[in-house]
Design an enzyme around this catalytic site. Structure first.
Site, PDB file in Angstrom:
ATOM      1  N   ASP A  41      47.913  20.566  61.599  1.00  0.00           N
ATOM      2  CA  ASP A  41      48.873  21.342  60.812  1.00  0.00           C
ATOM      3  C   ASP A  41      50.069  20.476  60.426  1.00  0.00           C
ATOM      4  OD1 ASP A  41      48.299  24.571  60.996  1.00  0.00           O
ATOM      5  OD2 ASP A  41      47.517  23.522  62.746  1.00  0.00           O
ATOM      6  N   THR A 123      43.443  28.741  61.027  1.00  0.00           N
ATOM      7  CA  THR A 123      43.404  27.789  62.134  1.00  0.00           C
ATOM      8  C   THR A 123      42.304  28.133  63.137  1.00  0.00           C
ATOM      9  OG1 THR A 123      45.777  27.432  61.877  1.00  0.00           O
ATOM     10  CG2 THR A 123      44.778  26.652  63.913  1.00  0.00           C
TER      11      THR A 123
END
Length: 316
Positions: A41, A123
């Protein structure tokens, strides 16, 4: 936009490297929710923000991660890992101070142009080796104007880059190459409709969505479940026709704008329709969160009927 397209491709390359070598996640607090975050990320967002800083230095940025999170939540070992990966992708030595500065570029700034970044959308899908996306959208005066969505899992893992340009939507190979214009499908027969919805049950009420489709006369449509903003891309390129996101009963979850801006731009530029549950446009003018409780995304066929059905399903 070419430089940002290249940056999103580089971010996707980094994400695949993290999947291959490191799949360690930590959590961050988001109100009453805990969300997984990986080193990918931070690396993905840093690469995109670096390109924005170089090519759009006066623009604002709203992004999911921050430099403070990176320094406080990520271990020294993991910070070193992501610095090494980012340096390799960019082919230059990157310091921790540079990466933190890139993560925070454009934050807390007001401008007519605001870039909205989700460095890894989906995610949980990323961690489970399912579908995920890297997304970068552009708001102009509060409206979703441009969008870029990299979908590494598209087409059985070949991947694709979806993006807008001059009012149209394009799909290109993820690794490299020019895009071809795509549009939403023209399918309208109920028997032919393909619907997409979230893989994770926590993200939306699957029972409510099934009920809404039934009330709209679309109870027998084919359903595809996958993570991330790739669902918007599937509607935009005609691979799917309907995407509902209805809240679970009693949920007060506030949707984040970075989960939707790029996807909305893709669908609208491809000729599709995106609305709130009552048929009004989504409102991106309220900061990081949307006041809209859910979304209806379609190729335009049956959209009004679906809105009416959703209202009935929500009232039951």
């Amino acid at each position: 936009m070419a430089a940002i397209l290249a940056a999103v491709r580089d971010a996707a390359k980094l994400c695949r490297l993290v999947q291959e070598r490191y799949l360690i996640a930590h959590t961050k607090s988001a109100g009453d929710h805990s969300e997984p975050v990986t080193i990918a990320d931070y690396g993905s967002q840093a690469i995109i923000c670096r390109a924005l800083q170089q090519h759009y230095p006066d623009d604002a940025v709203v992004a999911e991660e921050s430099g403070e999170q990176f320094t406080q939540l990520v271990s020294a070992e993991q910070r070193a890992q992501i610095l090494q990966l980012v340096s390799g992708v960019l082919r230059q030595d990157v310091s921790e101070a540079e990466l933190v500065a890139w993560l925070d570029f454009g934050a807390d700034r007001l401008a007519a142009r605001t870039w909205v970044i989700d460095p890894i959308d989906g995610t949980k899908g990323f961690l489970a080796q399912r579908h995920y996306a890297i997304a970068c959208g552009l708001l102009l005066e509060g409206q979703a104007a441009e969008g870029i969505v990299a979908a590494p899992g598209y087409n059985d893992g070949d991947g694709a880059l979806f993006y807008t340009h001059a009012g149209s939507t394009y799909r290109a190979p993820l690794a490299a190459g020019d895009g071809r214009r795509v549009t939403v499908s023209s399918r309208s027969r109920a028997a032919d409709i393909i619907a997409v919805q979230s893989f994770e049950r926590a993200h939306a009420s699957k029972s409510r969505m099934a009920r809404a489709r039934e009330l709209a006369g679309l109870g027998e449509v084919r359903i595809l479940e996958l993570d991330s903003m790739e669902k918007y891309a599937l509607v935009a390129c005609g691979d799917a026709d309907l995407y509902l996101r209805l809240p679970r009963e009693g949920s007060d979850y506030a949707h984040k704008i970075w989960d939707h801006v790029a996807g909305v731009a893709l669908v609208q530029s491809a000729g599709g329709t995106v609305t709130d549950l009552d048929g009004t446009p989504l409102d991106f003018s309220q900061g990081e969160t949307l006041p809209n409780p859910g979304m209806i995304i379609s190729n335009g066929a049956h959209h009004g009927r679906v809105v009416e059905a959703v209202q009935r399903a929500m009232a039951e």
